[in-house]
Design a protein around this motif. Structure first.
Motif, PDB file in Angstrom:
ATOM      1  N   GLU A  96     -18.846 -22.352  80.778  1.00  0.00           N
ATOM      2  CA  GLU A  96     -18.008 -22.005  79.631  1.00  0.00           C
ATOM      3  C   GLU A  96     -18.327 -22.881  78.429  1.00  0.00           C
ATOM      4  O   GLU A  96     -18.253 -22.419  77.286  1.00  0.00           O
ATOM      5  CB  GLU A  96     -16.531 -22.070  80.018  1.00  0.00           C
ATOM      6  N   ARG A  97     -18.713 -24.129  78.659  1.00  0.00           N
ATOM      7  CA  ARG A  97     -19.151 -24.983  77.548  1.00  0.00           C
ATOM      8  C   ARG A  97     -20.419 -24.402  76.932  1.00  0.00           C
ATOM      9  O   ARG A  97     -20.572 -24.362  75.712  1.00  0.00           O
ATOM     10  CB  ARG A  97     -19.382 -26.427  78.028  1.00  0.00           C
ATOM     11  N   MET A  98     -21.328 -23.948  77.779  1.00  0.00           N
ATOM     12  CA  MET A  98     -22.555 -23.326  77.270  1.00  0.00           C
ATOM     13  C   MET A  98     -22.224 -22.128  76.387  1.00  0.00           C
ATOM     14  O   MET A  98     -22.784 -21.969  75.304  1.00  0.00           O
ATOM     15  CB  MET A  98     -23.463 -22.908  78.430  1.00  0.00           C
ATOM     16  N   ARG A  99     -21.306 -21.288  76.845  1.00  0.00           N
ATOM     17  CA  ARG A  99     -20.926 -20.105  76.056  1.00  0.00           C
ATOM     18  C   ARG A  99     -20.275 -20.525  74.743  1.00  0.00           C
ATOM     19  O   ARG A  99     -20.506 -19.894  73.707  1.00  0.00           O
ATOM     20  CB  ARG A  99     -19.979 -19.205  76.859  1.00  0.00           C
ATOM     21  N   ALA A 100     -19.486 -21.580  74.762  1.00  0.00           N
ATOM     22  CA  ALA A 100     -18.851 -22.055  73.531  1.00  0.00           C
ATOM     23  C   ALA A 100     -19.899 -22.522  72.520  1.00  0.00           C
ATOM     24  O   ALA A 100     -19.664 -22.481  71.314  1.00  0.00           O
ATOM     25  CB  ALA A 100     -17.876 -23.195  73.831  1.00  0.00           C
ATOM     26  N   LEU A 101     -21.069 -22.927  73.032  1.00  0.00           N
ATOM     27  CA  LEU A 101     -22.164 -23.387  72.171  1.00  0.00           C
ATOM     28  C   LEU A 101     -23.199 -22.291  71.936  1.00  0.00           C
ATOM     29  O   LEU A 101     -24.306 -22.557  71.482  1.00  0.00           O
ATOM     30  CB  LEU A 101     -22.844 -24.612  72.798  1.00  0.00           C
TER      31      LEU A 101
ATOM     32  N   ASN B 112     -20.781 -12.018  68.410  1.00  0.00           N
ATOM     33  CA  ASN B 112     -20.861 -13.450  68.164  1.00  0.00           C
ATOM     34  C   ASN B 112     -20.507 -13.796  66.729  1.00  0.00           C
ATOM     35  O   ASN B 112     -21.193 -14.581  66.076  1.00  0.00           O
ATOM     36  CB  ASN B 112     -22.250 -13.991  68.520  1.00  0.00           C
ATOM     37  N   ALA B 113     -19.447 -13.211  66.256  1.00  0.00           N
ATOM     38  CA  ALA B 113     -19.038 -13.424  64.874  1.00  0.00           C
ATOM     39  C   ALA B 113     -18.501 -14.829  64.646  1.00  0.00           C
ATOM     40  O   ALA B 113     -18.447 -15.286  63.505  1.00  0.00           O
ATOM     41  CB  ALA B 113     -17.975 -12.395  64.485  1.00  0.00           C
ATOM     42  N   GLU B 114     -18.114 -15.522  65.714  1.00  0.00           N
ATOM     43  CA  GLU B 114     -17.587 -16.865  65.551  1.00  0.00           C
ATOM     44  C   GLU B 114     -18.682 -17.797  65.048  1.00  0.00           C
ATOM     45  O   GLU B 114     -19.854 -17.586  65.269  1.00  0.00           O
ATOM     46  CB  GLU B 114     -16.974 -17.388  66.845  1.00  0.00           C
ATOM     47  N   LYS B 115     -18.250 -18.798  64.363  1.00  0.00           N
ATOM     48  CA  LYS B 115     -19.182 -19.784  63.820  1.00  0.00           C
ATOM     49  C   LYS B 115     -19.060 -21.051  64.640  1.00  0.00           C
ATOM     50  O   LYS B 115     -18.264 -21.161  65.540  1.00  0.00           O
ATOM     51  CB  LYS B 115     -18.846 -20.079  62.344  1.00  0.00           C
ATOM     52  N   GLY B 116     -19.821 -22.029  64.290  1.00  0.00           N
ATOM     53  CA  GLY B 116     -19.696 -23.306  64.965  1.00  0.00           C
ATOM     54  C   GLY B 116     -21.026 -23.835  65.421  1.00  0.00           C
ATOM     55  O   GLY B 116     -22.088 -23.301  65.112  1.00  0.00           O
ATOM     56  N   PHE B 117     -20.957 -24.905  66.185  1.00  0.00           N
ATOM     57  CA  PHE B 117     -22.140 -25.584  66.692  1.00  0.00           C
ATOM     58  C   PHE B 117     -22.905 -24.668  67.638  1.00  0.00           C
ATOM     59  O   PHE B 117     -22.327 -24.019  68.501  1.00  0.00           O
ATOM     60  CB  PHE B 117     -21.696 -26.858  67.419  1.00  0.00           C
ATOM     61  N   VAL B 118     -24.208 -24.632  67.481  1.00  0.00           N
ATOM     62  CA  VAL B 118     -25.069 -23.826  68.343  1.00  0.00           C
ATOM     63  C   VAL B 118     -26.000 -24.774  69.091  1.00  0.00           C
ATOM     64  O   VAL B 118     -26.690 -25.592  68.478  1.00  0.00           O
ATOM     65  CB  VAL B 118     -25.887 -22.802  67.518  1.00  0.00           C
TER      66      VAL B 118
END
Length: 189
Positions: free
Chosen positions: A96-101, A32-38
């Motif tokens: 997939e939206r959940m995973r993106a968050l 989970n190295a990506e950053k962004g909205f959680v």
């Protein structure tokens, strides 16, 4: 290409340990190295509620599809296929939206069965007229779940709310089209 001794060095032991997939354990620095909205726990729970209802809609739609009989069978059978396909696509979009968050969707059958808001679908052959009513109730139940969580989702993440908007629009259209099969014209005054 030649490698240098520096590039041959291994990373420290704690950063190269095997990832523990599926256990819910804390991830390593490399996962989970990506950053962004959680997503918050509340947002994740709201999206999970929508997800399980969409999965259940697809499953119940298939049950109806296999066992519908009677007048207008072919049209009802085909319309159920459209609903099933849409519900599957919508559930995938939400997951997939959940995973993106950085949330973890749970579509396991036991979780879906324990948490869905949809009533249990009856077993056996069911007449088209009753099938229309049963599927309409289920479409409206999914929409109700989505509308129930919508304002909180919109406040936390407008992008996720936009996804809900598109799904609500399509499910309400399906409910209208399916229910029209059994409706009678309004009396003219």
């Amino acid at each position: 290409m030649a490698t240098t001794k520096a590039s041959e060095k291994q990373a420290p032991a704690e950063s190269r340990r095997a990832a523990r997939g599926g256990t819910g354990e804390k991830s390593t620095r490399r996962q989970n190295a990506e950053k962004g909205f959680v997503a918050s726990k509340e947002l994740s729970a709201h999206l999970q509620a929508v997800l399980v209802d969409l999965i259940e809609l697809a499953m119940q739609g298939k049950q109806a599809h296999w066992n519908v009989i009677g007048r207008n069978f072919r049209d009802t059978h085909r319309q159920l296929d459209e609903i099933i396909e849409a519900a599957r696509e919508f559930s995938d979009t939400v997951a997939e939206r959940m995973r993106a968050l950085h949330a973890v969707p749970d579509g396991r059958s036991d979780v879906v069965a324990a948490t869905t808001t949809l009533p249990e679908y009856p077993q056996g052959e069911i007449d088209t007229t009753e099938t229309v009513d049963l599927i309409t109730v289920r479409l409206e139940a999914v929409v109700h779940t989505m509308r129930d969580v919508h304002d909180d989702v919109d406040e936390a993440d407008p992008t996720s709310a936009d996804i809900l908007h598109a799904i609500i629009e399509k499910l309400e259209q399906f409910a209208w089209m399916v229910s029209a099969e059994n409706r009678k014209p309004a009396t003219r005054g």
